[in-house]
Design an enzyme around this catalytic site. Sequence first.
Site, mmCIF file in Angstrom:
data_model
loop_
_atom_site.group_PDB
_atom_site.id
_atom_site.type_symbol
_atom_site.label_atom_id
_atom_site.label_comp_id
_atom_site.label_asym_id
_atom_site.label_seq_id
_atom_site.Cartn_x
_atom_site.Cartn_y
_atom_site.Cartn_z
ATOM 1 N N LYS A 239 0.679 -1.413 -0.040
ATOM 2 C CA LYS A 239 -0.138 -0.033 -0.231
ATOM 3 C C LYS A 239 0.859 1.231 0.149
ATOM 4 O O LYS A 239 1.941 1.293 0.113
ATOM 5 C CB LYS A 239 -0.880 -0.050 1.175
ATOM 6 C CG LYS A 239 -2.118 -0.973 1.109
ATOM 7 C CD LYS A 239 -3.089 -0.963 1.932
ATOM 8 C CE LYS A 239 -4.233 -1.818 1.751
ATOM 9 N NZ LYS A 239 -5.131 -2.250 2.786
ATOM 10 N N ARG A 273 -2.895 -9.830 6.001
ATOM 11 C CA ARG A 273 -3.735 -10.058 4.548
ATOM 12 C C ARG A 273 -2.382 -9.914 3.561
ATOM 13 O O ARG A 273 -2.078 -8.500 3.541
ATOM 14 C CB ARG A 273 -4.753 -9.193 4.494
ATOM 15 C CG ARG A 273 -5.573 -9.326 3.363
ATOM 16 C CD ARG A 273 -6.596 -8.053 3.503
ATOM 17 N NE ARG A 273 -7.439 -8.203 2.280
ATOM 18 C CZ ARG A 273 -7.357 -7.537 1.107
ATOM 19 N NH1 ARG A 273 -6.074 -6.901 1.364
ATOM 20 N NH2 ARG A 273 -8.244 -7.878 0.286
HETATM 21 N N1 HH2 Z 1 -7.349 -3.768 1.756
HETATM 22 C C1 HH2 Z 1 -7.801 -3.910 0.749
HETATM 23 C C2 HH2 Z 1 -9.137 -4.596 0.409
HETATM 24 N N2 HH2 Z 1 -9.583 -5.180 1.368
HETATM 25 N N3 HH2 Z 1 -9.741 -5.934 3.614
HETATM 26 C C3 HH2 Z 1 -9.185 -5.813 4.760
HETATM 27 N N4 HH2 Z 1 -9.911 -6.513 5.848
HETATM 28 N N5 HH2 Z 1 -8.074 -5.041 5.225
HETATM 29 C C4 HH2 Z 1 -7.403 -4.400 4.331
HETATM 30 O O1 HH2 Z 1 -6.421 -3.715 4.464
HETATM 31 C C5 HH2 Z 1 -7.957 -4.487 2.769
HETATM 32 C C6 HH2 Z 1 -9.084 -5.372 2.644
HETATM 33 C C7 HH2 Z 1 -7.275 -3.476 -0.628
HETATM 34 O O2 HH2 Z 1 -6.086 -4.098 -1.268
HETATM 35 P P1 HH2 Z 1 -6.376 -5.315 -2.319
HETATM 36 O O3 HH2 Z 1 -7.636 -5.955 -2.005
HETATM 37 O O4 HH2 Z 1 -5.120 -5.690 -2.783
HETATM 38 O O5 HH2 Z 1 -6.879 -3.843 -3.346
HETATM 39 P P2 HH2 Z 1 -8.377 -3.532 -4.353
HETATM 40 O O6 HH2 Z 1 -9.090 -3.075 -3.310
HETATM 41 O O7 HH2 Z 1 -7.645 -2.546 -5.224
HETATM 42 O O8 HH2 Z 1 -8.696 -4.879 -4.863
#
Ligand code: HH2
Length: 293
Positions: A239, A273
């Site tokens: 991030k 995660r």
């Molecule tokens: N971060 C993202 C999405 N979901 N859920 C939780 N519980 N905690 C987090 O920090 C979190 C999350 C963002 O990351 P990512 O899924 O890789 O990206 P995107 O939302 O662009 O799909």
Amino acid sequence: MTQQTQVSQIVSDDRSTSFRCRDHRLDVQEKTWIVGVLNITPDSFSDGGRFLDPGAAGDQAMRMVEEGADILEFGGESTRPGAVPVPADEELRRILPVLRELRPKLVIPVAVDTYKPEVARAVLEEGADIINDVYGVRGEGRLAAVVAEKRAGLVIMHMKGTPQDMQIEPRYDDVVSEVSAFLADRVALAERMGVDPQSIIVDPGLGFGKRSRDNLALLRHLEEFHRLGKPIMVGPSRKSLVGDVLNLPVEQRQHGTAACIAAAVWQGAAFVRVHEVRPCAHLVRMLDAIRRA
Ligand code: HH2
């Protein structure tokens, strides 16, 4: 009265020992659990477009399991800053083929990143075990009612605003207190809707409506969240909090991510995660061994 004192009055100091989701019971004192993330989206900030093909998604999922993922999480809608929401049927069109193909092959719990009650119901009916709600069961808690009915696990994450507006000048007087108070309130709602108190995880939502200094403060003071009495999840993977400190693009943030995970594990985070499982698995196993020594 300081804001910190107010938070300690809202919640108790009671570290949970286990987390239940459907037929799984995870001992959260025994070790740190690694959640491998797979985004089946065209636009996720880190792996967008790579796993839209169900075959590619399946291969990556099995690779993450081999590398040490304890839980797999699928997402069908990006929540990066500025992301546009997708309709429920499109989200399901992305997730269901992968879930149907993989569920019978997996013995580990499967999570789905969604805030839509209709998507949650459909994926729980196809064998998902955990719903990860980045909106933190806002509104009347309809999503929590679905989770309760299916005896599933629920991740309640903090976000200020929505993905469309969350990074437009977010401000906090005391970020740790404000995020804690939000999570305490949402945990109470989820429990009123019938979610098993032992099936709830809290997550401060790194990067969701926070400046870099807010993200760093949340990580530095993660231990404060044990007062909520729930296992803690964090998701720093690749991030901008890492990019801002190191001035590096997404694809070069693996070591910075590892430092964030180390800080979180050291303060007792139960779930991390991540997108890259192997390096995280080594880091976490080593840290767990040192913590137990
Ligand atoms: N971060 C993202 C999405 N979901 N859920 C939780 N519980 N905690 C987090 O920090 C979190 C999350 C963002 O990351 P990512 O899924 O890789 O990206 P995107 O939302 O662009 O799909």
